[in-house]
Enzyme design. Structure first.
Site, mmCIF file in Angstrom:
data_model
loop_
_atom_site.group_PDB
_atom_site.id
_atom_site.type_symbol
_atom_site.label_atom_id
_atom_site.label_comp_id
_atom_site.label_asym_id
_atom_site.label_seq_id
_atom_site.Cartn_x
_atom_site.Cartn_y
_atom_site.Cartn_z
ATOM 1 N N MET A 122 40.164 53.537 35.295
ATOM 2 C CA MET A 122 39.311 54.241 33.905
ATOM 3 C C MET A 122 39.780 52.961 33.046
ATOM 4 O O MET A 122 38.500 52.230 32.066
ATOM 5 C CB MET A 122 39.746 55.217 33.393
ATOM 6 C CG MET A 122 39.035 56.682 34.427
ATOM 7 S SD MET A 122 39.862 58.591 33.604
ATOM 8 C CE MET A 122 39.292 57.776 32.304
ATOM 9 N N GLY A 139 47.684 34.560 38.949
ATOM 10 C CA GLY A 139 47.136 33.990 40.969
ATOM 11 C C GLY A 139 45.706 32.733 40.506
ATOM 12 O O GLY A 139 46.042 32.108 41.259
ATOM 13 N N THR A 140 45.426 33.277 40.171
ATOM 14 C CA THR A 140 43.929 32.754 39.781
ATOM 15 C C THR A 140 44.019 31.978 39.380
ATOM 16 O O THR A 140 44.074 30.470 38.948
ATOM 17 C CB THR A 140 42.649 33.950 38.881
ATOM 18 O OG1 THR A 140 42.718 35.157 39.710
ATOM 19 C CG2 THR A 140 41.504 33.247 38.633
ATOM 20 N N ASP A 155 47.386 43.659 32.200
ATOM 21 C CA ASP A 155 48.897 43.426 31.676
ATOM 22 C C ASP A 155 49.155 42.921 30.747
ATOM 23 O O ASP A 155 50.954 43.138 29.784
ATOM 24 C CB ASP A 155 49.761 42.871 33.160
ATOM 25 C CG ASP A 155 49.233 43.795 34.225
ATOM 26 O OD1 ASP A 155 48.765 45.382 34.401
ATOM 27 O OD2 ASP A 155 50.025 43.476 35.299
#
Length: 558
Positions: free
Chosen positions: A451, A270-271, A299
């Site tokens: 985390m 998206g960025t 991801d």
């Protein structure tokens, strides 16, 4: 990447064309839209003759035309040509200020001249290096039905001898967008270091993503080597992150008002789309602004790249969670360890963490549909595992099994669909199932999402971040804009952003890596023939009689 095939002298039947669409999806995105959740047919369906289309072309190709390779490569060269500020400005380059002279005080040689450490604009790297002999080879990515070898070159990254900016006049800005990711601070640090090496003095950070361009009260942050020296020792983002943003025109208004010459954008799919929109708007306004992206996502789901920064660290941290689930499960009577890992559209973290840990019995990813209930469901397989070994470990990606859940319809600030929680759903289903059949089961559920995101980069990611950050600056000074700094086929390259945002990269269920993951589960594996000759392969499916079953043969190679 889009694909098209001109079927003059057609060699594809209607059935082949249907199968073709499925295989093309696998080649491009590692997915198949075929429904193979219920392999109950007694009838074995023979595979249709394989037919392949151009998976990397945006032009129609007639493979009967002797010149189709030339047309493909001309189209490829056009698409992967790097946008530059020289496209809209008639600029003369100047000698670089990025000096690679050796230190004469160390060598004692007064004749030492410039070291040959610069990259030529004509340097290229190969995007693909495996020559597949057949479309049926594991993980095959073919352009034509014969799997012909066609060279696909991309631009090599690195410092050039000539640059298109006066460093003393440059104002450079850095912005980090989306969610947190290990390595953000490492990239910020290296961009600042490299800019100062060129001689740039005016470096600023835009706080909290694209929001920092328009939100009142958020002021740009001056950056320098002294300020960012040790930020790599911490996780998170020194500049802060946020999702979403204003209209592109408003962001470019802010860039213009701030007199920014270089914008370095750190983020995911998206960025990158946002960075490309900013680049296009700057070109439209004929602004001399270089917009360079650095791919950030745990991801690992950005097209064409070997990996994105943060991925290795995320896998390492996820492995710790799996180890905890393993210890909990093995220490309990009929223990079941369940770990949910991130993976918005792909199962790379789940696959690699399962493969590296060696402790996972069931790996569920969004690219491979599955069912929980029924004769061939995951729950029945868990029964088998408890009977045979007394415990088991399940790893599931967050986007897996969404077809089994009620959709919320909600989206986040970036427009991403908010998934229903497959981890909690599976936890409840497992508990209910074993209670109903009267078998005790102790389920231990672990969700290490935040985390995994918030830790500092490991050694592998720190090196990747260092090189990507440096190359981003080199690309900007070379005059490129609308590009991303990345690693392809082990080499550092520049790619046009337009080519990496067409879709998300996904795990190919026919790839050797997924086969390795299935092998590592240590469970009896079988294959089940289904529609159009495709195969369902899964270590977590115990396929029994009523089907034509074959044990999956050992496969070696990539």
């Amino acid at each position: 990447m889009a694909s098209a095939l001109k079927t003059n002298g057609s060699f594809c039947s209607t059935q082949q064309q249907q199968f073709l669409q499925s295989t093309t999806d696998q080649f491009l995105h590692g997915s198949s839209h075929l429904n193979f959740k219920h392999c109950k047919s007694k009838k074995t369906i023979k595979p249709a003759p394989l037919c392949v289309r151009a998976t990397s072309s945006k032009v129609e190709l007639d493979f009967h035309d002797p010149s189709w390779k030339q047309k493909f490569q001309e189209d490829w060269e056009r698409r992967f040509n790097l946008p530059s500020i020289t496209d809209i400005y008639d600029l003369k380059p100047r000698p670089t200020t990025f000096s690679l002279k050796k230190n004469r005080t160390l060598t004692g040689d007064e004749n030492v001249d410039m070291w040959n450490g610069y990259v030529n604009n004509d340097d290229r790297a190969l995007l693909k290096v495996i020559k597949y002999s057949s479309p049926t080879s594991a993980g095959a990515e073919c352009i034509d039905p014969d799997c012909s070898w066609v060279e696909q070159w991309v631009h090599r990254a690195g410092p050039r001898k000539e640059i298109y900016y006066e460093p003393a006049e440059v104002k450079a800005a850095i912005v980090t967008c989306g969610g947190l990711c290990p390595g953000l601070n490492d990239v910020i640090r290296q961009i600042v270091f490299t800019l100062e090496t060129y001689g740039v003095k005016n470096i600023v950070g835009i706080p909290f993503g694209y929001r920092g361009f328009f939100e009142k009260g958020l002021k740009e942050m001056p950056l320098s080597r002294g300020l960012v020296e040790n930020i790599n020792l911490n996780g998170g983002s020194f500049l802060g992150v946020s999702r979403g943003g204003a209209k592109t025109s408003e962001i470019v208004d802010s860039i213009q008002a701030r007199r920014i010459d270089m914008l370095f954008v750190l983020g995911g799919n998206g960025t990158h789309a946002g960075a490309n929109a900013i680049h296009e708007e700057c070109r439209k306004r004929k602004l001399k602004v270089s917009v360079v992206a650095v791919p950030k996502t745990i991801d690992n789901d950005i097209l064409l790249m070997d990996k994105t920064f943060g991925f290795d660290t995320a896998v390492e941290e996820a492995q710790r969670a799996i180890n905890s689930a393993y210890i909990e499960a093995r220490s309990a009577y009929h223990g079941i360890g369940l770990v949910k890992l991130m993976g918005r559209s792909s199962g790379f973290i789940a696959m690699h963490a399962s493969l590296s840990s060696g402790q996972v019995d069931v790996c569920l990813i969004p690219e491979v549909p599955f069912t929980l209930d029924g004769e061939f469901g995951v729950l029945q397989h868990l029964e088998h595992l408890l009977k045979s070994k007394g415990f088991c470990v399940v790893c599931v990606a967050e986007a897996a099994g969404q077809d089994l859940l009620q959709k919320s319809g909600a989206t986040d600030a970036s427009g991403n669909v908010i998934f229903s929680d497959i981890g909690v759903h599976m936890q409840q289903k497992i508990k209910t199932h074993f209670k109903d059949i009267g078998v005790p089961a102790d389920v231990k559920y672990i969700d290490p999402t935040y985390m995994v995101r918030a830790c500092r980069a490991n050694a592998s990611d720190a090196i990747l971040c260092t090189v990507l950050g440096q190359n981003a600056v080199h690309g900007a000074f070379a005059g490129f804009s609308g590009i991303t700094s990345c690693i392809c086929n082990t080499h550092y390259v520049y790619l046009p952003i337009t080519e990496v945002i067409t879709a998300s990269k996904r795990v190919n269920p026919n790839s050797r890596m997924w086969h390795r993951c299935l092998t590592s589960t240590g469970v009896e594996r079988h294959t089940c023939r289904i529609a159009h000759g495709s195969w369902l392969i899964g270590g977590y499916f115990k396929l029994i009689i009523k089907l034509r079953i074959r044990t999956m043969p050992t496969v070696t190679g990539h």
